[in-house]
Design an enzyme around this catalytic site. Structure first.
Site, short mmCIF file in Angstrom:
data_model
loop_
_atom_site.label_atom_id
_atom_site.label_comp_id
_atom_site.label_asym_id
_atom_site.label_seq_id
_atom_site.Cartn_x
_atom_site.Cartn_y
_atom_site.Cartn_z
N ARG A 53 0.86 -1.20 0.00
CA ARG A 53 0.00 0.00 0.00
C ARG A 53 0.89 1.24 0.00
NH1 ARG A 53 -1.57 1.61 4.63
NH2 ARG A 53 -2.39 -0.39 5.36
N TYR A 106 -15.28 18.08 -15.14
CA TYR A 106 -15.56 16.66 -15.29
C TYR A 106 -16.66 16.27 -14.28
CZ TYR A 106 -14.98 11.63 -15.05
OH TYR A 106 -15.22 10.29 -15.05
N ASP A 178 -6.00 19.66 -14.14
CA ASP A 178 -6.33 18.31 -14.59
C ASP A 178 -5.93 18.24 -16.07
OD1 ASP A 178 -7.59 16.08 -15.71
OD2 ASP A 178 -9.36 16.25 -14.43
N LYS A 203 -7.35 7.36 -19.30
CA LYS A 203 -7.64 7.90 -20.62
C LYS A 203 -6.42 7.77 -21.53
CE LYS A 203 -11.36 8.73 -18.33
NZ LYS A 203 -11.67 9.99 -17.67
C1 LIG Z 1 -12.08 10.41 -16.42
C2 LIG Z 1 -11.70 11.71 -15.88
C3 LIG Z 1 -11.48 11.89 -14.51
C4 LIG Z 1 -11.72 10.79 -13.50
O1 LIG Z 1 -10.83 9.73 -13.67
P1 LIG Z 1 -11.21 8.18 -13.35
O2 LIG Z 1 -9.94 7.49 -13.73
O3 LIG Z 1 -12.39 7.82 -14.17
O4 LIG Z 1 -11.49 8.09 -11.89
C5 LIG Z 1 -11.09 13.15 -14.07
N1 LIG Z 1 -10.90 14.17 -14.94
C6 LIG Z 1 -11.11 14.03 -16.27
C7 LIG Z 1 -10.88 15.20 -17.17
C8 LIG Z 1 -11.51 12.80 -16.78
O5 LIG Z 1 -11.72 12.68 -18.09
#
Ligand SMILES: *Cc1c(COP(=O)(O)O)cnc(C)c1O
Length: 383
Positions: A53, A106, A178, A203
């Site tokens: 962890r 998001y 982000d 992504k």
């Molecule tokens: C998908 C996404 C998230 C969240 O990520 P997860 O891996 O699904 O928890 C946060 N910000 C953006 C811009 C995203 O596309």
């Protein structure tokens, strides 16, 4: 990172990923272990691993690679992008503190802030981040974080990273970017003044729609330690197989992103001026209100494209369900093209709020298939 003079593609393949010293294995092994033998009490071996962890060598390799790509001193990998978001916000905010968020954040980020953190007394104001004055107006004495997405989801709005970084600094708030949509290949928020960079590695970084993960990156060592403390304390860590898959994906990020951009540009060209399309959202278009800022801070404009339909919500739903190659589904950033209706899918939870999206909107994650096939598929679905 010591590799900072090497090119992006080289770092993606080699940073944190030296051949295994014992066997010569070229690929970082999947260290499927929860615990580590100690040579006498407290006698940890190389790397100081004691429990997975807290740390795991496959995860360490991923973290060193991600830090190298974003140009930050530190990176922490998480079980998901939302886990990274949660640790960032709970580290930076206490009850009574305030966060400025994008008015098309998001959906999951908005839900965490609006439905979960609100119960712990963290307040928020959604604003149009493309307007620096409205961000300034939203700042309170208690503002601890300015949260930025650029390009935004699903309307591909652009925020001026250096301008917002300066504003945050002036008010003693941390500036979080982000960078999921742009990826470190197209945009380097830390170089532009961001204190913290966040990723959903689910992504483009993973890139193959086969693993969920997140990352939090910063060059502030004290902050990184606090993030690491909460990650270890709350436990939202990725397993070694997830770290391996993500690292495998990252190796080809540069070539994938070039192809995502090529195909997105072709799709945009086909949609623009189509009789059934009223508006195309893509920061690469000269008429996009954020184009100039995007051109300054992005290498290219990415693989995400949205558009509205002349026939309204019914037509948008018909198009979203009518493609053969574009798969109807949520998420983005994989090699395969995806199509969705944000109003009824990814952004359904924002209905009735300030973050509600147009109901005639269709969002595309343009993949790396043959661009001619993708354009033909869309034109066919539009009819
Ligand atoms: C998908 C996404 C998230 C969240 O990520 P997860 O891996 O699904 O928890 C946060 N910000 C953006 C811009 C995203 O596309």
């Amino acid at each position: 990172m010591s590799d900072e003079r090497l090119g992006f593609e080289t770092r993606a393949i080699h940073s944190g990923q030296k051949p295994d010293p014992r066997t010569g294995a070229v690929i970082v092994p999947i260290y499927a272990t929860s615990t580590y033998a100690q040579d006498g009490v407290g006698g940890l071996r190389e790397g100081g691993y004691e429990y997975s962890r807290t740390a795991n060598p496959t995860r360490t390799a991923l973290e060193e690679c991600l830090a190298s790509l974003e140009g930050t001193r530190h990176a922490l990998a998480f079980a998901s992008g939302m886990a990274a978001t949660d640790v960032a916000l709970r580290t930076l905010c206490r009850p009574g503190d305030h966060v400025v968020i994008p008015n098309d954040a998001y959906g999951g980020t908005f839900r965490l802030i609006d439905k979960v953190l609100a119960q712990w007394g963290v307040e928020h104001t959604p604003v149009d981040l493309s307007n620096v004055d409205s961000v300034r107006a939203a700042i309170r004495p208690t503002t601890k974080v300015i949260w930025c997405e650029t390009p935004t989801n699903p309307l591909l709005g652009i925020a001026d990273i250096p301008a917002l970084a300066a504003l945050a600094r002036e008010h003693g708030a941390k500036f979080v970017v982000d960078n999921t949509f742009a990826t470190p290949y197209l945009q380097s928020p830390a170089d532009l003044g961001a204190d913290i960079v966040l990723h959903s590695t689910t992504k483009y970084l993973g890139g193959h729609s086969d693993v969920v993960g997140g990352a939090l990156l910063t060059s502030d060592s004290e902050l990184n330690e606090r993030f690491d403390f909460l990650r270890n304390g709350a436990g939202a860590v990725p397993g070694p197989f997830d770290a391996y898959l993500t690292l495998r994906g990252v190796k080809t990020l540069a070539v994938r992103m070039e192809r995502h951009c090529d195909n997105a540009e072709r799709v945009v060209e086909a949609l623009r001026g189509h009789e059934k399309v009223t508006h195309v959202y893509y920061p690469g278009l000269a008429e996009h209100p954020g184009h100039e800022v995007a051109a300054k801070q992005m290498r290219r404009f990415g693989g995400m494209v949205s558009f509205t339909c002349k026939g309204g919500v019914d037509e948008a739903l018909r198009v979203a369900a009518g493609t053969k190659l574009f798969i109807l589904g949520e998420s983005l950033g994989g090699v395969e093209s995806l199509i969705e209706h944000p109003g009824k899918m990814t952004h359904a939870s924002t209905a009735g709020s300030m973050l509600q999206v147009p109901d005639d909107l269709v969002r595309l994650s343009v993949g790396i298939e043959d661009g001619t096939d993708l354009v033909a598929d869309l034109l066919n679905a539009l009819g």
